[in-house]
Write a protein that holds these residues in place. Structure first.
Motif, mmCIF file in Angstrom:
data_model
loop_
_atom_site.group_PDB
_atom_site.id
_atom_site.type_symbol
_atom_site.label_atom_id
_atom_site.label_comp_id
_atom_site.label_asym_id
_atom_site.label_seq_id
_atom_site.Cartn_x
_atom_site.Cartn_y
_atom_site.Cartn_z
ATOM 1 N N GLN A 155 -4.752 -57.560 10.940
ATOM 2 C CA GLN A 155 -3.710 -58.273 11.684
ATOM 3 C C GLN A 155 -3.626 -59.736 11.257
ATOM 4 O OE1 GLN A 155 -5.019 -57.712 15.790
ATOM 5 N NE2 GLN A 155 -3.520 -56.072 16.068
ATOM 6 N N CYS A 212 -8.676 -57.955 21.703
ATOM 7 C CA CYS A 212 -8.857 -58.937 20.631
ATOM 8 C C CYS A 212 -9.874 -58.399 19.631
ATOM 9 C CB CYS A 212 -9.341 -60.270 21.208
ATOM 10 S SG CYS A 212 -9.697 -61.528 19.961
ATOM 11 N N VAL A 264 -0.508 -60.349 21.091
ATOM 12 C CA VAL A 264 0.527 -60.442 20.057
ATOM 13 C C VAL A 264 0.625 -61.893 19.613
ATOM 14 C CG1 VAL A 264 1.832 -58.474 20.961
ATOM 15 C CG2 VAL A 264 2.346 -60.792 21.785
ATOM 16 N N LEU A 265 1.276 -62.118 18.472
ATOM 17 C CA LEU A 265 1.467 -63.487 18.002
ATOM 18 C C LEU A 265 2.427 -64.221 18.932
ATOM 19 C CD1 LEU A 265 1.788 -63.074 14.122
ATOM 20 C CD2 LEU A 265 -0.023 -64.291 15.340
ATOM 21 N N ARG A 277 -2.543 -65.423 17.814
ATOM 22 C CA ARG A 277 -2.720 -64.148 18.513
ATOM 23 C C ARG A 277 -3.894 -64.262 19.497
ATOM 24 N NH1 ARG A 277 -1.077 -58.986 17.064
ATOM 25 N NH2 ARG A 277 -0.473 -59.760 15.009
ATOM 26 N N CYS A 278 -3.683 -63.837 20.718
ATOM 27 C CA CYS A 278 -4.676 -63.763 21.798
ATOM 28 C C CYS A 278 -4.901 -65.123 22.476
ATOM 29 C CB CYS A 278 -6.017 -63.202 21.333
ATOM 30 S SG CYS A 278 -7.107 -62.792 22.716
#
Length: 339
Positions: free
Chosen positions: A233, A287, A306-307, A317-318
């Motif tokens: 990711q 995560c 998500v971004l 992200r996160c």
């Protein structure tokens, strides 16, 4: 005005292991612009090279499943047949492979290998191809081009072979260049020469470049924007100044903190706990970096991160970045400051 060269939308690349498919690249979305260097960074096993080979359509068929879109000039490269894709590969999109010794054919002379894509994609005569090959060899900084033209790969040094691979990638003046760890096997002096060469060539061609690397020194020198990749990711995307001066995601901060520095206490190096999980053992929810920062509570992580754009053109992200810290006993944070 920003002109996108390539738009990657929700691409996933899964490999078949026994009877199941496992995603090595998982829902990645990125854009590469004209005259821009987009660096993709992360540890080995994060999916960087898998992403590059997906764009080029070079994964073995039958054991690979590709989803999403890779849009180039209105075409989704993932849905093209081999004949259509071959018109683009080596012509509009060039690739510099990680290991020039395996990328080059040991049984074919250097000149003929550089001419191959021109023979396939252009209408140049044999003498014109030879002349252009000499020019390309000169452009990439190779001396005695007439002699090198007739040599075989094993007769050249590692740095010379890498220059040949770059010449092959540039032979048809591509609009997009993918460089997969282009300096990994080279010593520091040659690395600097290759980086200078790539910057110079980009200024001449205005091509967009995807630079895949784990070397943050190369990123600081070359990149305009940076995408940080972990376990398939993208975990953070921003311009290079922001990434190096104000990283937010715990993984980005950990990578930067692992760089040797004169300011480290007692000469200690920061080591990121754990390893990148294999695609078979990777937990697909939550995560993905959480197991390597166990001192951060579970409540700080999102269930399906998500971004999110936390500031203009800076994506993370996160939510765990908000309360991340290095515990006592770890070396202090240090970020690059660009000149």
């Amino acid at each position: 005005m920003v002109n996108p060269v390539l738009k990657i939308q929700n691409i996933s690349t899964s490999f078949k292991i026994k009877d199941h498919y496992y995603a090595a690249v998982d829902d990645v979305t990125l854009t590469v612009n004209e005259n821009e260097v987009l660096a993709i960074v992360g540890e080995s096993g994060c999916g960087k090279s898998a992403l590059a080979l997906s764009i080029m359509g070079l994964h073995p068929k039958g054991r690979t499943k590709l989803d999403g879109e890779v849009n180039y000039q209105g075409q989704n490269l993932l849905r093209l047949n081999d004949a259509s894709l071959n018109k683009i590969r080596g012509n509009d999109i060039g690739m510099i492979f990680q290991d020039p010794l395996t990328a080059l054919n040991p049984l074919v002379r250097i000149g003929k290998q550089i001419e191959e894509s021109m023979k396939y994609h252009t209408e140049l005569s044999g003498s014109q191809r030879k002349k252009k090959t000499h020019e390309l060899l000169e452009k990439v900084g190779i001396p005695n081009v007439k002699r090198v033209y007739t040599q075989y790969p094993h007769e050249l040094s590692g740095g010379m072979r890498q220059r040949v691979v770059i010449a092959i990638a540039l032979a048809c003046e591509p609009k997009l260049l993918i460089a997969d760890e282009p300096t990994t096997a080279l010593d520091v002096t040659i690395q600097a020469q290759i980086m200078d060469l790539m910057k110079s060539l980009q200024e001449d061609t205005q091509a967009g470049i995807i630079l895949i690397t784990h070397d943050l020194g190369v990123v600081a020198e070359m990149a305009d924007r940076v995408a940080v990749m972990y376990a398939g990711q993208i975990v953070e995307v921003a311009d290079v100044d922001t990434i190096l001066k104000n990283p937010l995601h715990p993984y980005t901060r950990s990578l930067l903190n692992s760089i040797p520095s004169n300011f480290s206490k007692k000469g200690q190096l920061h080591v990121i706990d754990g390893v990148v999980p294999s695609i078979q053992n990777l937990k697909r929810t939550g995560c993905r970096f959480a197991p390597r920062i166990e001192w951060i509570g579970e409540e700080e992580h999102q269930e399906n991160p998500v971004l999110e754009e936390v500031e203009p053109e800076h994506w993370v992200r996160c939510s765990c970045y908000r309360n991340f810290y290095f515990p006592e006993g770890k070396t202090g944070e240090k970020h690059y400051v660009l000149a």
